[in-house]
Design an enzyme around this catalytic site. Structure first.
Site, mmCIF file in Angstrom:
data_model
loop_
_atom_site.group_PDB
_atom_site.id
_atom_site.type_symbol
_atom_site.label_atom_id
_atom_site.label_comp_id
_atom_site.label_asym_id
_atom_site.label_seq_id
_atom_site.Cartn_x
_atom_site.Cartn_y
_atom_site.Cartn_z
ATOM 1 N N SER A 129 3.651 -37.743 1.650
ATOM 2 C CA SER A 129 4.957 -37.946 1.016
ATOM 3 C C SER A 129 4.865 -38.985 -0.114
ATOM 4 C CB SER A 129 5.991 -38.330 2.081
ATOM 5 O OG SER A 129 7.294 -38.347 1.526
ATOM 6 N N ASP A 135 8.753 -26.894 3.334
ATOM 7 C CA ASP A 135 9.137 -28.168 2.696
ATOM 8 C C ASP A 135 10.007 -27.884 1.469
ATOM 9 O OD1 ASP A 135 9.291 -30.684 1.524
ATOM 10 O OD2 ASP A 135 7.160 -31.139 1.748
ATOM 11 N N ARG A 174 20.688 -41.650 5.064
ATOM 12 C CA ARG A 174 19.779 -41.126 6.075
ATOM 13 C C ARG A 174 20.083 -39.666 6.397
ATOM 14 N NH1 ARG A 174 14.649 -41.704 7.610
ATOM 15 N NH2 ARG A 174 14.314 -41.436 9.834
ATOM 16 N N HIS A 233 9.458 -30.951 5.257
ATOM 17 C CA HIS A 233 8.699 -32.063 4.712
ATOM 18 C C HIS A 233 8.074 -32.922 5.816
ATOM 19 C CE1 HIS A 233 7.615 -35.022 1.724
ATOM 20 N NE2 HIS A 233 8.224 -35.973 2.402
ATOM 21 N N ASP A 234 8.776 -33.043 6.936
ATOM 22 C CA ASP A 234 8.306 -33.875 8.056
ATOM 23 C C ASP A 234 7.202 -33.229 8.892
ATOM 24 O OD1 ASP A 234 9.754 -36.139 7.640
ATOM 25 O OD2 ASP A 234 11.165 -35.844 9.292
#
Lengths: 363, 363
Positions: free
Chosen positions: B144, B308, B213, B341-342
């Site tokens: 990232s 992602d 968040r 993405h995670d």
């Protein structure tokens, strides 16, 4: 309220989640002429922020939100069809919604407005259609929220229409879309000026509405379109720290500012939640897995864009599959348009050609 | 600051966009032993919100953010490698950042902290590495933001490392990702409690941090994962109107609440902007179109996930293509992981196997 709108009054209108509206108004506009058999009517159900002014007409010559699509000799040809478009119940565009004055109390409804569902929007629109003497529509056309509303209509009134064009929609919202809408609602609800719905023109939840619109734009367009639109070289340092710097930030800010006073905050959150509540699978009859069994559409055209992240193409595939399996002759057309969810408003050449072909073939 | 952290002091550290830090601290942790040739060192550059505690070790037995990946006999094998991970300069995790006290003024830096770029994070980390007597790293690993920081490092110091593992990153941010990060920064900056950076523990920009968040989670995971995780049937009516109702709303709220006091608001916006500023193409030498010409990596592994949306796979394809064309033997591995993405933090089985294979083959 503009005088060129037609007004339909809803008396004792029962809401799906309880409560009743009495004396509520639906504002609608029409194009073309209803034929003597009253079988050439098309109903357009709109997206969340659109109004009844889909295109210009004799009483209102300003361009509408689907100007390219609707009118004499256009894809939705007003020489052939009698086209009706209403501002949704609950909206702030001439129809009665949470920001309207209740005829019972002479006060704005605000949170006393009953819970709003897409079924209520569908039922109120269909009551208006029936008030014009139309028993069965030739076609229902619904893009985005209007597409889900179209499903809400045919699931509740299986004989309502012979045909349907359903665009950039789905049988229900997926969690990703719900998350985006939830953040939009939260931005509005938590704006200090929202004040539990009691905002005024002096104390307007501007920041919340701007954030909601920016989140909307994020979900309406596509990463690919923005990549082509905003070259890296245009970035420039802002006048103040963390001010607007990147081209995409300026674009979002511009659209957000335009939107702030174009839409009522409390209407926005009512309509937004209605989208997340809708689920075609609530209409599974007799334990059948296919909610469209029993719906008497002759044919349907289901459209979407490969670049739509709000209602991804898998949702249109699912809808088309279920309709076909339920005996409705269904075409699926996923376009290559790169404008994401908004493609039906931008890539008009592609969309109007497909819609023109479909409408040319139905009776 | 926890005593198990190693501290490296940066004296007269020049920042890329101007200004200097004097006496700033980098907090770092290490695993394994540096060999006598000092050629077995791996540097991990982290994502935005991660800290130096990538995995447990003798001085700190709490699990780290990459616990599955790093340690004795794991994919990043501390029996073989000497692994270093720092909290990024500008972060709030032990290293000096905008919320730290300036040794010159004895006041918190806040907005007097100089503009922060990924180049500054890269340079400060590399200075710390060199302070350990390491002239050339065996490998840089960056997921990232850490992946972009790894590029910032090799573009400024072409001889810094023999190998690189770059995960879920790109040569620059695309406008869609910039838009998400811009909305995150705006949510924090516009929180009434942010107060131009002068928030206190009593007046914390909680709502802004929560919104940031939630937007982060929206971009870190994938629509497909959420669709599988949140079945429609779980929805339930909230206790208050427009309260938390949909499962995905509860999930976002939970993660947002956990995050609020885990990260400093002003550090967050500095790091976030640094990601949007970075552009590998700033390093085009001699009008060459390929910024990696001249970088002396022997090999690279570029990884990404098909799901992602923050750094879509086209960006990893671009990076791998440029590295290959610049003479670096580059493998590209796009996983089928659905965690977006995670994925590199969740689908550890897939990621650790690929990383293990790559590290087993390099010297």
């Amino acid at each position: 309220m503009a005088s060129h709108l037609n007004l339909y009054k809803l008396n004792h209108f029962s809401m799906r989640h309880g409560g009743e509206l009495n004396g509520a108004i639906l504002a609608y506009e029409t194009w073309g002429q209803l034929n003597t058999n009253k079988d050439n009517a098309i109903l357009i159900l709109t997206g969340l922020s659109a109004d009844s002014h889909a295109a210009c007409h004799d009483q209102h010559d300003t361009a509408g939100w689907w100007e390219y699509m609707l009118g004499a000799d256009k894809a939705i040809d007003s020489n052939k069809w009698f086209v009706i478009c209403a501002s949704s119940l609950g909206s702030c565009k001439g129809s009665t919604g949470p920001c309207s004055t209740s005829p019972q109390t002479n006060l704005p409804y605000k949170f006393t407005f009953p819970d709003l569902t897409l079924e209520d929007i569908a039922n109120s629109s269909f009551a208006m259609v029936q008030s014009l003497g139309i028993e069965k529509l030739a076609c229902i056309i619904g893009p985005s929220m209007g597409g889900m509303t179209a499903l809400a209509l045919i699931l509740q009134h299986p004989n309502a229409s012979r045909h349907m064009i359903n665009i950039a929609s789905g049988c229900h919202s997926e969690p990703f879309s719900t998350a985006i809408r939830s953040l939009q609602r939260e931005a509005i609800l938590k704006d200090v000026n929202f004040n539990n719905g009691n905002y005024s023109s002096d104390q307007w939840p501007t920041e919340g509405m701007k954030q909601a619109r920016k989140l909307g734009m994020l979900s309406y367009r596509s990463a690919q379109e923005w990549k082509e639109r905003f070259p890296r070289s245009l970035r420039q340092r802002p006048h103040k720290p963390f001010g607007i710097e990147f081209p995409v930030e300026g674009y979002l800010e511009h659209h957000a500012e335009k939107f702030v006073h174009q839409f009522d905050p409390i209407s926005y959150i009512y309509l937004s939640r209605a989208m997340d509540w809708f689920d075609a699978y609530d209409y599974k009859h007799n334990s059948e897995i296919n909610p469209f069994i029993g719906v008497e559409l002759e044919s349907a055209l289901i459209m979407g864009a490969q670049s739509d992240i709000l209602f991804p193409q898998a949702q249109q595939q699912e809808m088309a599959g279920l309709l076909n399996a339920a005996g409705c002759q269904t075409q699926l057309n996923i376009t290559d348009s790169i404008q994401g969810h908004d493609s039906f408003l931008v890539d008009m050449e592609t969309y109007s050609a497909i819609i023109r072909n479909y409408l040319d073939e139905i009776k």
